[in-house]
Scaffold this active site. Structure first.
Site, mmCIF file in Angstrom:
data_model
loop_
_atom_site.group_PDB
_atom_site.id
_atom_site.type_symbol
_atom_site.label_atom_id
_atom_site.label_comp_id
_atom_site.label_asym_id
_atom_site.label_seq_id
_atom_site.Cartn_x
_atom_site.Cartn_y
_atom_site.Cartn_z
ATOM 1 N N CYS A 96 -19.521 1.294 8.936
ATOM 2 C CA CYS A 96 -18.741 0.687 10.011
ATOM 3 C C CYS A 96 -17.519 1.592 10.181
ATOM 4 O O CYS A 96 -16.700 1.698 9.275
ATOM 5 C CB CYS A 96 -18.329 -0.718 9.595
ATOM 6 S SG CYS A 96 -17.118 -1.471 10.704
ATOM 7 N N ARG B 103 -17.668 -3.425 18.101
ATOM 8 C CA ARG B 103 -16.850 -4.615 17.820
ATOM 9 C C ARG B 103 -15.528 -4.597 18.585
ATOM 10 O O ARG B 103 -14.743 -3.658 18.463
ATOM 11 C CB ARG B 103 -16.587 -4.723 16.314
ATOM 12 C CG ARG B 103 -15.873 -6.033 15.927
ATOM 13 C CD ARG B 103 -15.872 -6.280 14.426
ATOM 14 N NE ARG B 103 -17.206 -6.239 13.902
ATOM 15 C CZ ARG B 103 -17.658 -5.322 13.045
ATOM 16 N NH1 ARG B 103 -16.862 -4.386 12.591
ATOM 17 N NH2 ARG B 103 -18.908 -5.343 12.642
ATOM 18 N N CYS C 235 0.830 -1.208 0.000
ATOM 19 C CA CYS C 235 0.000 0.000 0.000
ATOM 20 C C CYS C 235 0.869 1.264 0.000
ATOM 21 O O CYS C 235 1.884 1.338 0.686
ATOM 22 C CB CYS C 235 -0.920 -0.008 1.221
ATOM 23 S SG CYS C 235 -2.065 1.385 1.242
ATOM 24 N N CYS D 18 0.520 0.250 10.271
ATOM 25 C CA CYS D 18 0.098 -0.790 9.324
ATOM 26 C C CYS D 18 1.211 -1.635 8.724
ATOM 27 O O CYS D 18 2.178 -1.116 8.149
ATOM 28 C CB CYS D 18 -0.735 -0.156 8.217
ATOM 29 S SG CYS D 18 -1.520 -1.419 7.189
ATOM 30 N N CYS E 290 -19.219 -7.039 3.722
ATOM 31 C CA CYS E 290 -18.606 -5.765 4.094
ATOM 32 C C CYS E 290 -17.303 -5.642 3.315
ATOM 33 O O CYS E 290 -16.655 -6.642 3.009
ATOM 34 C CB CYS E 290 -18.339 -5.788 5.601
ATOM 35 S SG CYS E 290 -17.373 -4.395 6.189
ATOM 36 N N CYS F 100 -16.006 -9.677 5.857
ATOM 37 C CA CYS F 100 -15.444 -8.364 5.570
ATOM 38 C C CYS F 100 -14.181 -8.535 4.731
ATOM 39 O O CYS F 100 -13.226 -9.182 5.156
ATOM 40 C CB CYS F 100 -15.121 -7.645 6.885
ATOM 41 S SG CYS F 100 -14.364 -6.045 6.601
ATOM 42 N N CYS G 253 0.261 4.932 6.948
ATOM 43 C CA CYS G 253 -0.360 4.698 8.264
ATOM 44 C C CYS G 253 0.662 4.023 9.192
ATOM 45 O O CYS G 253 1.120 2.909 8.898
ATOM 46 C CB CYS G 253 -1.611 3.832 8.106
ATOM 47 S SG CYS G 253 -2.694 4.429 6.786
HETATM 48 N N1 SAM Z 1 -6.776 0.237 3.320
HETATM 49 C C1 SAM Z 1 -8.035 0.407 3.888
HETATM 50 C C2 SAM Z 1 -8.098 1.570 4.861
HETATM 51 O O1 SAM Z 1 -7.097 1.999 5.361
HETATM 52 O O2 SAM Z 1 -9.214 2.021 5.128
HETATM 53 C C3 SAM Z 1 -8.575 -0.822 4.568
HETATM 54 C C4 SAM Z 1 -7.697 -1.740 5.385
HETATM 55 S S1 SAM Z 1 -7.054 -1.081 6.895
HETATM 56 C C5 SAM Z 1 -5.919 -2.301 7.314
HETATM 57 C C6 SAM Z 1 -8.407 -1.187 8.039
HETATM 58 C C7 SAM Z 1 -8.194 -0.743 9.471
HETATM 59 O O3 SAM Z 1 -7.459 -1.714 10.197
HETATM 60 C C8 SAM Z 1 -7.431 0.535 9.729
HETATM 61 O O4 SAM Z 1 -8.217 1.660 9.559
HETATM 62 C C9 SAM Z 1 -7.033 0.373 11.186
HETATM 63 O O5 SAM Z 1 -8.019 0.933 12.019
HETATM 64 C C10 SAM Z 1 -6.983 -1.144 11.397
HETATM 65 N N2 SAM Z 1 -5.596 -1.616 11.617
HETATM 66 C C11 SAM Z 1 -4.623 -1.712 10.706
HETATM 67 N N3 SAM Z 1 -3.466 -2.155 11.254
HETATM 68 C C12 SAM Z 1 -3.711 -2.334 12.566
HETATM 69 C C13 SAM Z 1 -2.913 -2.763 13.668
HETATM 70 N N4 SAM Z 1 -1.637 -3.062 13.529
HETATM 71 N N5 SAM Z 1 -3.496 -2.848 14.883
HETATM 72 C C14 SAM Z 1 -4.812 -2.529 15.036
HETATM 73 N N6 SAM Z 1 -5.609 -2.118 14.031
HETATM 74 C C15 SAM Z 1 -5.072 -2.005 12.816
HETATM 75 C C1 DTB Z 2 -11.135 -2.898 11.707
HETATM 76 O O1 DTB Z 2 -11.519 -1.930 12.393
HETATM 77 N N1 DTB Z 2 -10.275 -3.804 12.117
HETATM 78 C C2 DTB Z 2 -9.993 -4.754 11.076
HETATM 79 C C3 DTB Z 2 -10.993 -4.346 9.983
HETATM 80 N N2 DTB Z 2 -11.545 -3.133 10.495
HETATM 81 C C4 DTB Z 2 -10.614 -4.258 8.592
HETATM 82 C C5 DTB Z 2 -8.587 -4.800 10.686
HETATM 83 C C6 DTB Z 2 -7.673 -5.136 11.838
HETATM 84 C C7 DTB Z 2 -6.325 -5.278 11.250
HETATM 85 C C8 DTB Z 2 -5.311 -5.669 12.264
HETATM 86 C C9 DTB Z 2 -3.963 -5.744 11.709
HETATM 87 C C10 DTB Z 2 -3.728 -6.782 10.673
HETATM 88 O O2 DTB Z 2 -4.166 -7.945 10.810
HETATM 89 O O3 DTB Z 2 -3.066 -6.465 9.682
HETATM 90 FE FE1 SF4 Z 3 -2.871 1.157 3.398
HETATM 91 FE FE2 SF4 Z 3 -2.686 -0.003 5.771
HETATM 92 FE FE3 SF4 Z 3 -3.181 2.585 5.632
HETATM 93 FE FE4 SF4 Z 3 -5.097 0.823 4.866
HETATM 94 S S1 SF4 Z 3 -4.269 1.092 6.914
HETATM 95 S S2 SF4 Z 3 -4.456 2.686 3.777
HETATM 96 S S3 SF4 Z 3 -3.782 -0.798 4.014
HETATM 97 S S4 SF4 Z 3 -1.305 1.565 4.925
#
Ligand code: SAM
Ligand code: DTB
Ligand code: SF4
Length: 326
Positions: free
Chosen positions: A190, A262, A54, A61, A130, A98, A58
């Site tokens: 959501c 959730r 990506c 992430c 979702c 989802c 973030c």
């Molecule tokens: N790329 C899309 C976005 O950013 O909306 C969708 C996927 S993103 C991984 C979805 C959500 O997962 C993020 O908004 C964040 O709240 C959660 N998330 C991602 N990495 C995480 C982590 N290491 N621990 C907890 N929550 C995480």
């Molecule tokens: C949300 O609030 N939590 C989920 C889902 N929406 C997409 C993602 C959690 C991701 C946790 C880190 C990972 O597994 O990469």
């Molecule tokens: Fe990309 Fe992760 Fe940010 Fe979603 S949360 S936009 S997958 S870097």
């Protein structure tokens, strides 16, 4: 009768958050019972349909290309692979699937056409579908709605001020615009956040203020505990104390009473007792299945044992209920 309010002030929400812990759990449970069936928990399954690579930054992430994490980049899954995964999730007791993609935004290309096929297919299996695909335009949201999308996940993550410290490649307003586009297309929203990013209690409360001020409250609010991922800027953050999670869940339940709260990422770091307190505080949904998007999660059987122990039952998909009643 507790009123559903859209005018909570930051001070009021802060007062709720800082209520003595046991009193707060009690109030969370009281509000939960007033608005929801406290014996039911919605079970969602997560599937990463496009992993890693990506362009966004973030800070939490594992899938951001710029950080050196263990995540292997994978291209978009095929429709058949997704249908098989949906069958497994449904057999395991999930009423919602989802699908997550590591995209900054949806583009109008063949990948999006394929996602629309996936949405149609999972919908036809009687599961709530979702997606979380990054930013969406109004037209794209409408196309997803036409394909049968039930919900769209787009988290605010934290307060506007703290957002800037975690993500620089897009703004809070970008997030709000996408949520607006989802609403316009009549897809359920959501939207929630993460705690443990280094934010203050005020940041947590301000995020809840933004969510509770929405004209229509999000139908679900995921509360994630940061899962620190090696190679990301937040890899060394200390784990979130369970008490913060309990406070955040109870406060969310009280200010957005009808929503599905959730208990999302971070459950492998929590004890059963800790999770029980989260359900008492008003959580009524989990992600089930041994993987979230890229990080581990308790497996289906462990969670079903937990439900048995706590006397909770998985909630049916809305559509199943609707078709049973008609
Ligand atoms: N790329 C899309 C976005 O950013 O909306 C969708 C996927 S993103 C991984 C979805 C959500 O997962 C993020 O908004 C964040 O709240 C959660 N998330 C991602 N990495 C995480 C982590 N290491 N621990 C907890 N929550 C995480
Ligand atoms: C949300 O609030 N939590 C989920 C889902 N929406 C997409 C993602 C959690 C991701 C946790 C880190 C990972 O597994 O990469
Ligand atoms: Fe990309 Fe992760 Fe940010 Fe979603 S949360 S936009 S997958 S870097």
């Amino acid at each position: 009768m507790t009123a559903v309010r859209h005018n909570w002030t930051v001070e009021e929400i802060l007062d709720v958050y800082n209520t003595p812990l046991l009193e707060l759990i009690y109030r969370g449970q009281q509000v939960h019972r007033e608005f929801n069936d406290a014996g039911e928990v919605q079970v969602s399954s997560l599937l990463s349909i496009k992993t890693g690579g990506c362009v966004e930054d973030c800070g939490y992430c594992s899938q951001a290309a710029r950080y050196n994490t263990d995540v292997e980049v994978k291209k978009l899954m095929s429709v058949t692979e997704v249908m098989d995964a949906a069958d497994i999730a449904k057999a395991g007791g999930a009423s919602r699937l989802c699908m997550g993609a590591a995209w900054r935004e949806v583009r109008d290309n063949r990948d999006f056409e394929r996602v629309l096929e996936m949405v149609k297919g999972v919908n036809e299996k009687g599961m709530e579908v979702c997606c979380t695909l990054g930013m969406l335009s109004e037209t794209q949201a409408q196309k997803l709605a036409d394909a049968g999308l039930y919900a769209y996940n787009h988290n605010l993550d934290t307060s506007e001020e703290s957002y800037k410290k975690i993500i620089t490649t897009r703004s809070y307003d970008d997030r709000l615009d996408t949520i607006h586009n989802v609403r316009k297309a009549k897809i359920t929203v959501c939207s929630g956040g993460i705690i443990g990013l280094g934010e203050t209690v005020e940041d947590r409360v301000k995020m809840l203020k933004t969510l509770s001020s929405m004209e229509i409250h999000p139908e679900s609010v995921p509360i994630n505990a940061l899962v620190p991922v090696a190679g990301t800027p937040l890899e060394n953050r200390p784990l979130v104390p369970i008490w913060d999670m309990v406070r955040m869940i109870a406060t969310t339940r009280i200010v957005i009473p009808k929503t599905v709260v959730r208990l999302s990422a971070g459950r492998t770091q929590m004890s059963l007792e800790g999770q029980a307190l989260c359900f008492l505080a008003g959580a009524n949904s989990i992600f089930a299945g041994d993987k979230l998007l890229t990080t581990p999660n308790p497996d289906f059987n462990t969670d079903m044992e937990m439900f048995k122990l706590f006397g909770l039952t998985p909630r049916k998909a809305f559509k199943e209920i609707a078709s049973m009643e008609s």
